[in-house]
Design a protein around this motif. Sequence first.
Motif, PDB file in Angstrom:
ATOM      1  N   GLY A 163      -1.752  55.256 -16.614  1.00  0.00           N
ATOM      2  CA  GLY A 163      -0.381  54.957 -16.996  1.00  0.00           C
ATOM      3  C   GLY A 163      -0.082  55.113 -18.462  1.00  0.00           C
ATOM      4  O   GLY A 163       1.048  54.846 -18.890  1.00  0.00           O
ATOM      5  N   VAL A 164      -1.065  55.550 -19.261  1.00  0.00           N
ATOM      6  CA  VAL A 164      -0.815  55.828 -20.677  1.00  0.00           C
ATOM      7  C   VAL A 164       0.066  57.064 -20.779  1.00  0.00           C
ATOM      8  O   VAL A 164      -0.075  58.025 -20.008  1.00  0.00           O
ATOM      9  CB  VAL A 164      -2.140  56.057 -21.431  1.00  0.00           C
ATOM     10  N   ASN A 165       0.986  57.070 -21.727  1.00  0.00           N
ATOM     11  CA  ASN A 165       1.790  58.257 -22.010  1.00  0.00           C
ATOM     12  C   ASN A 165       0.918  59.206 -22.830  1.00  0.00           C
ATOM     13  O   ASN A 165       0.995  59.264 -24.057  1.00  0.00           O
ATOM     14  CB  ASN A 165       3.055  57.869 -22.784  1.00  0.00           C
ATOM     15  N   ALA A 166       0.044  59.937 -22.125  1.00  0.00           N
ATOM     16  CA  ALA A 166      -1.022  60.696 -22.777  1.00  0.00           C
ATOM     17  C   ALA A 166      -0.793  62.192 -22.627  1.00  0.00           C
ATOM     18  O   ALA A 166      -0.323  62.665 -21.590  1.00  0.00           O
ATOM     19  CB  ALA A 166      -2.380  60.318 -22.184  1.00  0.00           C
ATOM     20  N   SER A 167      -1.161  62.935 -23.675  1.00  0.00           N
ATOM     21  CA  SER A 167      -1.069  64.390 -23.633  1.00  0.00           C
ATOM     22  C   SER A 167      -2.309  64.997 -24.275  1.00  0.00           C
ATOM     23  O   SER A 167      -2.851  64.464 -25.242  1.00  0.00           O
ATOM     24  CB  SER A 167       0.198  64.880 -24.347  1.00  0.00           C
ATOM     25  N   TRP A 168      -2.723  66.129 -23.716  1.00  0.00           N
ATOM     26  CA  TRP A 168      -3.934  66.840 -24.164  1.00  0.00           C
ATOM     27  C   TRP A 168      -3.523  68.215 -24.689  1.00  0.00           C
ATOM     28  O   TRP A 168      -2.785  68.945 -24.036  1.00  0.00           O
ATOM     29  CB  TRP A 168      -4.897  66.968 -22.993  1.00  0.00           C
ATOM     30  N   HIS A 169      -3.999  68.557 -25.891  1.00  0.00           N
ATOM     31  CA  HIS A 169      -3.603  69.814 -26.535  1.00  0.00           C
ATOM     32  C   HIS A 169      -4.853  70.549 -27.019  1.00  0.00           C
ATOM     33  O   HIS A 169      -5.373  70.248 -28.107  1.00  0.00           O
ATOM     34  CB  HIS A 169      -2.665  69.532 -27.712  1.00  0.00           C
ATOM     35  N   PRO A 170      -5.353  71.501 -26.255  1.00  0.00           N
ATOM     36  CA  PRO A 170      -6.500  72.297 -26.715  1.00  0.00           C
ATOM     37  C   PRO A 170      -6.053  73.423 -27.635  1.00  0.00           C
ATOM     38  O   PRO A 170      -4.943  73.947 -27.500  1.00  0.00           O
ATOM     39  CB  PRO A 170      -7.068  72.855 -25.408  1.00  0.00           C
TER      40      PRO A 170
END
Length: 215
Positions: A163-170
């Motif tokens: 439920g974290v407002n999480a984003s991944w950016h490689p």
Amino acid sequence: MDRGSPTAPAYVLVLPGGKPRSQDPSRCWHLSNLRMIWLARSLRSTLGPHGIAVQRLQYRVRGWNAPEASPVHDARMALERARLRFGDVPVAVVGHSMGGRVAAHLAGLDNVRAIAALAPWWPESDGDLVPADRSLMVAHGTADRWTDPVASRVQTEQALARGVNASWHPLSGAGHFMLTRPRWWHRITADFVLDAFAAEGVVAAPTDRKAGRHA
């Protein structure tokens, strides 16, 4: 610590990397600190017009030094000084490498609303420390050989599932030290912080900011 403005609607603490174990004093000329000087300057140029205070922390010693977690104590003291200076404003913590680990360990503090982890060193599922009501942005070079981009991606996905407002950016082909496309690292961090503070109601929403750029 760098000086900030006397009042601010929000506050950003920039955290450098370090070593797994070292009692050597941290010096301003160490590359881990120089990288954060450049990042903090870049963030100020973007966030300063919104009144947001940006400060950079230099640890007392270079190591994480488990079980003491030396830099976490330094960062907690810095956040307390900021609270006394600015009040209970929303806080974003931005950390590179070991600083990303420090940031995760600060995520549960009341005023910390956003965590930006850049090529984080998360060897013990440190991303699990980010509570579900926070914003998390993780950026990592896919060719990093110092810290593990796969571990940070997996932990980001796990945070999103919690439920974290999480984003991944490689960043394809990039290594650990943010030397590949440095402006990309700076811009993605500044945009994330602005979006997180917009969600807290202390800066304009992204669409309003974009409209203002073209006004």
